[in-house]
Design an enzyme around this catalytic site. Structure first.
Site, PDB file in Angstrom:
ATOM      1  N   GLU A  73       0.813  -1.216   0.000  1.00 25.03           N
ATOM      2  CA  GLU A  73       0.000   0.000   0.000  1.00 25.03           C
ATOM      3  C   GLU A  73       0.843   1.261   0.000  1.00 25.03           C
ATOM      4  O   GLU A  73       0.514   2.246  -0.661  1.00 25.03           O
ATOM      5  CB  GLU A  73      -0.928   0.014   1.218  1.00 25.03           C
ATOM      6  CG  GLU A  73      -2.067  -0.991   1.154  1.00 25.03           C
ATOM      7  CD  GLU A  73      -1.676  -2.400   1.557  1.00 25.03           C
ATOM      8  OE1 GLU A  73      -0.517  -2.606   1.980  1.00 25.03           O
ATOM      9  OE2 GLU A  73      -2.532  -3.305   1.465  1.00 25.03           O
ATOM     10  N   HIS A 149      -9.830  -5.057  10.910  1.00 30.37           N
ATOM     11  CA  HIS A 149     -10.607  -5.090   9.661  1.00 30.37           C
ATOM     12  C   HIS A 149     -12.001  -4.505   9.808  1.00 30.37           C
ATOM     13  O   HIS A 149     -12.851  -4.753   8.963  1.00 30.37           O
ATOM     14  CB  HIS A 149     -10.742  -6.532   9.151  1.00 30.37           C
ATOM     15  CG  HIS A 149      -9.463  -7.151   8.682  1.00 30.37           C
ATOM     16  ND1 HIS A 149      -8.501  -7.602   9.550  1.00 30.37           N
ATOM     17  CD2 HIS A 149      -8.974  -7.390   7.439  1.00 30.37           C
ATOM     18  CE1 HIS A 149      -7.482  -8.096   8.862  1.00 30.37           C
ATOM     19  NE2 HIS A 149      -7.740  -7.978   7.588  1.00 30.37           N
TER      20      HIS A 149
HETATM   21  C1  LIG Z   1      -1.601  -4.472   4.623  1.00 31.27           C
HETATM   22  C2  LIG Z   1      -2.661  -5.381   4.144  1.00 31.27           C
HETATM   23  N1  LIG Z   1      -3.082  -5.285   2.872  1.00 31.27           N
HETATM   24  C3  LIG Z   1      -4.038  -6.111   2.404  1.00 31.27           C
HETATM   25  C4  LIG Z   1      -4.603  -7.056   3.202  1.00 31.27           C
HETATM   26  C5  LIG Z   1      -5.673  -7.989   2.679  1.00 31.27           C
HETATM   27  N2  LIG Z   1      -5.139  -9.341   2.572  1.00 31.27           N
HETATM   28  C6  LIG Z   1      -5.327 -10.238   3.550  1.00 31.27           C
HETATM   29  S1  LIG Z   1      -4.509 -11.658   3.267  1.00 31.27           S
HETATM   30  C7  LIG Z   1      -3.919 -11.095   1.790  1.00 31.27           C
HETATM   31  C8  LIG Z   1      -3.065 -11.975   0.951  1.00 31.27           C
HETATM   32  C9  LIG Z   1      -1.890 -12.462   1.702  1.00 31.27           C
HETATM   33  O1  LIG Z   1      -1.154 -13.342   0.912  1.00 31.27           O
HETATM   34  P1  LIG Z   1       0.072 -14.131   1.513  1.00 31.27           P
HETATM   35  O2  LIG Z   1       0.942 -13.205   2.270  1.00 31.27           O
HETATM   36  O3  LIG Z   1       0.688 -14.892   0.405  1.00 31.27           O
HETATM   37  O4  LIG Z   1      -0.575 -15.115   2.566  1.00 31.27           O
HETATM   38  P2  LIG Z   1      -1.591 -16.328   2.308  1.00 31.27           P
HETATM   39  O5  LIG Z   1      -2.967 -15.737   2.361  1.00 31.27           O
HETATM   40  O6  LIG Z   1      -1.275 -16.924   0.999  1.00 31.27           O
HETATM   41  O7  LIG Z   1      -1.369 -17.247   3.444  1.00 31.27           O
HETATM   42  C10 LIG Z   1      -4.354  -9.796   1.557  1.00 31.27           C
HETATM   43  C11 LIG Z   1      -4.046  -9.003   0.366  1.00 31.27           C
HETATM   44  C12 LIG Z   1      -4.148  -7.114   4.532  1.00 31.27           C
HETATM   45  N3  LIG Z   1      -4.662  -7.983   5.401  1.00 31.27           N
HETATM   46  N4  LIG Z   1      -3.176  -6.288   4.968  1.00 31.27           N
END
Ligand SMILES: Cc1ncc(C[n+]2csc(CCOP(=O)(O)OP(=O)(O)O)c2C)c(N)n1
Ligand SMILES: [Mg+2]
Lengths: 345, 334
Positions: A73, A149
């Site tokens: 972000e 959230h």
């Molecule tokens: C700073 C932030 N941006 C966006 C989100 C929304 N979000 C939650 S999980 C996620 C994806 C995370 O992917 P990864 O780090 O690969 O973990 P996985 O879900 O695959 O375990 C996103 C974009 C968030 N929680 N925090």
């Protein structure tokens, strides 16, 4: 019969129409389309953004204008500021408002202050579109999305000079405010309450704007002014119905624009009713609710016939447990009680 | 893609340690059954609330945490149930937390994304992507400053590798030689976004090496491979040798959250490929196939785990929700 649309479809229509009208409008954010880079495997638009509000846009405008970003972000919102000062009108999607924690710098120190610091040389026509609010899941078993959230937090934006901040309360204001935000030459934070996404209402098909900086009087009344923000406007309307059953005529003002603040509409209403209740899902300290109260104390105290009441979340993060979340968010009952209290005093 | 799944890489030393093998197996199965029970409860409507399931990735949490002591630190993510269970958090109190109950690990205030238990070094999960990494770095700094030999582990996803703060932490960990292990669970996706799109590569270990942090890429679906690499990383950290980075290549079987349909962004063939490498099945083949544990022993563990999960659900259901007054407690220490 007027056309009805879902709140999230009204936002979608606003984005589509503005992107059609103005080729400098671009959209960027995490999973705004989804499944990025896999069109050759038949995957396109896998998510369509939070609440599906950006669904269908990549097919129409392509990945050059509907840009899925990595999770960064601070980086992509900073880039949106840079793009805004060099001829584009970016709409940057901040999935949940709490994530402002990782990107306040480009929003505040760059986006909001740039024009002033640079002596008016640049404008920053940027929209940050973000989701606010508690989930409203109030089951005996389980809960919502908890502290990181479910916040509202728009008072942070209202505090920053140079930023504008709006919060629609229904599909009509969603479309009109989003279009107004995109056309505005200043950075605007557009706050979309997650529980409103699935609500329906009348929305004209042709593009239109709801002016930024103006509140809207939804229901006239002479006994008490109820001011609502986003989903709390609906809570005020419900409270007004209940108050009517008790012989109290409540006026409901939908704030819509948290910055700039429409002081005239607020002052004018309180001059007539003499009583004010401000209803805000955000936490109370240094809040929009207390800002409204301060304006009235400053400009209309002689017209007040009772104390100003605010009905807000407690000074606490949003809890997970459904039972606690339900107790966290202002209810029509609490608004009725506050209105009766100021009328009694 | 080769069709036959490779066998798990257990060497003779591990195959001779029946006690360890039972522990690894039980924890992987405990995580899987917990998650599948949560999924069923959500599907039936008996449970609500945000939850991201760990199914498919069990061997990462278990292989990593099997090398840790009870008071070593773990910082986790939104997909944190597996990390918590592997670190020793009680599943009944976890289930109660998901049910939003007073008896939950966080007394109902945190839910799925924030499960924490300070008593076993579980610093807690954060739902903000990347935010757990500096938490773990701080714990490593704290351990070193206090003169203990505790180690800290940061679990994070491939998606977190988009966030600048992860690189800030790689840098700090290196210049201060902190007892920290970065465990990147590369499951191929951040929500619906494929890693090769978001990061321009499928291979992430090289990024850590660029910061001077020793890095390894392991088959995250092979609990022995994770356990082996983690052994080297923990020895380095405890011995004053500084940080390590482990890229564990893995896969989540379900959608990003309960309700997300992953077929909107990935193929059935890809899912089948990874499911054929299922960490629990491979473990079983390796261990039973080579006579290290009898199949009957594993079935007995399965049954005990099943009873443990049902008891956890009952505990959660029978527990009370928090009192309304809890709304404003613990905002401040006093
Ligand atoms: C700073 C932030 N941006 C966006 C989100 C929304 N979000 C939650 S999980 C996620 C994806 C995370 O992917 P990864 O780090 O690969 O973990 P996985 O879900 O695959 O375990 C996103 C974009 C968030 N929680 N925090
Ligand atoms: Mg991932």
């Amino acid at each position: 019969m007027a056309r009805e649309l879902l709140f999230s479809r009204a936002e979608n229509e606003a984005l589509r129409q503005e992107m059609e009208r103005d080729p400098t409008v671009i959209l960027m954010g995490e999973d705004v389309a989804g499944g990025a880079g896999r069109a050759d495997q038949g995957f396109i638009d896998a998510w369509g953004g939070p609440m599906g509000a950006t669904k269908g846009l990549i097919q129409r405008f392509g990945p050059e204008r509907v840009i899925d970003t990595p999770i960064c972000e601070m980086g992509f919102i900073g880039a949106a500021v840079g793009a805004a000062v060099t001829g584009l009108r970016p709409v940057a999607e901040l999935m949940f408002v709490n994530f402002v924690g990782v990107c306040l710098d480009p929003i505040m120190n760059e986006g909001a202050f740039l024009r002033y610091m640079l002596g008016g040389q640049v404008s920053v026509p940027l929209v940050i579109k973000t989701a606010i609010g508690a989930t409203g899941r109030a089951p005996e078993r389980g809960g919502g999305s908890a502290a990181q959230h479910s916040g509202s937090m728009y008072s942070i934006f209202a505090h920053v000079p140079g930023l504008k901040c709006v919060a629609p309360s229904d599909p009509y204001t969603a479309k009109g405010l989003l279009i107004a935000a995109i056309r505005d030459d200043d950075p605007v934070v557009y706050c979309s309450h997650r529980q409103l996404a699935g609500t329906k209402g009348e929305v004209p098909e042709a593009p239109y704007t709801v002016p930024i900086g103006k509140a809207r009087t939804l229901r006239p009344g002479r006994d008490v002014t109820l001011v609502g923000i986003a989903r709390m406007t609906g809570v005020c309307l419900e409270a007004a119905d209940r108050l009517a059953g008790k012989g109290v005529e409540a006026e409901v003002v939908d704030l819509l624009s948290l910055s700039p603040l429409d002081e005239e509409t607020l002052v004018e209403s309180v001059r007539r009713t003499g009583h004010l209740v401000v209803v805000d899902e955000d936490t109370p300290r240094c809040s929009v609710a207390r800002d409204v109260a301060a304006v009235i104390a400053d400009r209309a105290v002689d017209h007040l016939d009772g104390p100003v009441k605010t009905v807000t979340a407690p000074h606490a993060p949003v809890p997970y447990s459904g039972v606690l979340e339900a107790a966290y968010v202002p209810t029509p009952e609490a608004v009725v009680a506050a209105a009766l209290a100021t009328l009694r005093d | 893609m080769p069709d036959a799944a490779p066998e798990a890489t257990a060497g003779p030393d591990l195959l001779g340690d029946a006690e360890l093998l039972r522990r690894l197996y039980r924890q992987m199965v405990l995580i899987r059954r917990f998650e599948e029970r949560v999924h069923a409860l959500r599907q039936s409507g008996a449970l609500q609330g945000s939850a991201h399931l760990y199914v498919g990735q069990e061997s990462v949490a278990v292989g990593v945490c099997a090398r840790l002591r009870w008071n070593d630190y773990v910082a986790s993510t939104h997909r944190g149930h597996g990390h918590a269970i592997a670190k020793g958090v009680d599943v009944a109190r976890m289930m109660a937390e998901l049910f939003g109950r007073e008896t939950g690990t966080n007394h109902g205030k945190g839910g799925s994304m924030h499960i924490a238990d300070a008593a076993v070094g579980m610093l807690g999960a954060t739902g903000v992507v990347g935010a757990g990494v500096p938490m773990a770095l701080g714990a490593a700094l704290s351990a070193r400053t206090r003169g203990t030999d505790q180690v800290a582990v940061a679990f994070f996803g491939d998606g977190a590798m988009g966030q600048g703060l992860v690189y800030e932490c790689l840098n700090m960990s290196r210049i201060w030689k902190l007892p920290l292990v970065f465990v990147c669970e590369n499951n191929g996706y951040a929500e619906s976004t494929p890693v090769e799109y978001a990061l321009g590569t499928k291979h992430l270990a090289g990024r850590a090496e660029a910061f001077g942090v020793p890095a390894a890429t392991v088959d995250g679906q092979d609990v022995f491979a994770v356990y082996g690499e983690m052994g080297r990383a923990v020895a380095r950290a405890r011995g004053g040798g500084g940080p390590s980075f482990l890229e564990c290549q893995t896969y989540r079987y379900y959608g990003h959250f309960i309700g997300d349909d992953p077929r909107r962004y990935r193929t059935a063939e890809e899912e089948a490929y990874y499911r054929a490498r299922d960490c629990i099945e491979r473990f079983e083949r390796a261990v039973v196939g080579r006579g290290a544990l009898a199949e009957a022993e594993l079935r007995a563990i399965d049954e005990e785990v099943g009873r443990t999960i049902e008891a956890a659900v009952r505990f959660a259901e029978e527990s009370r929700p928090p009192a309304p007054s809890a709304l404003t407690t613990d905002v401040y220490a006093r």
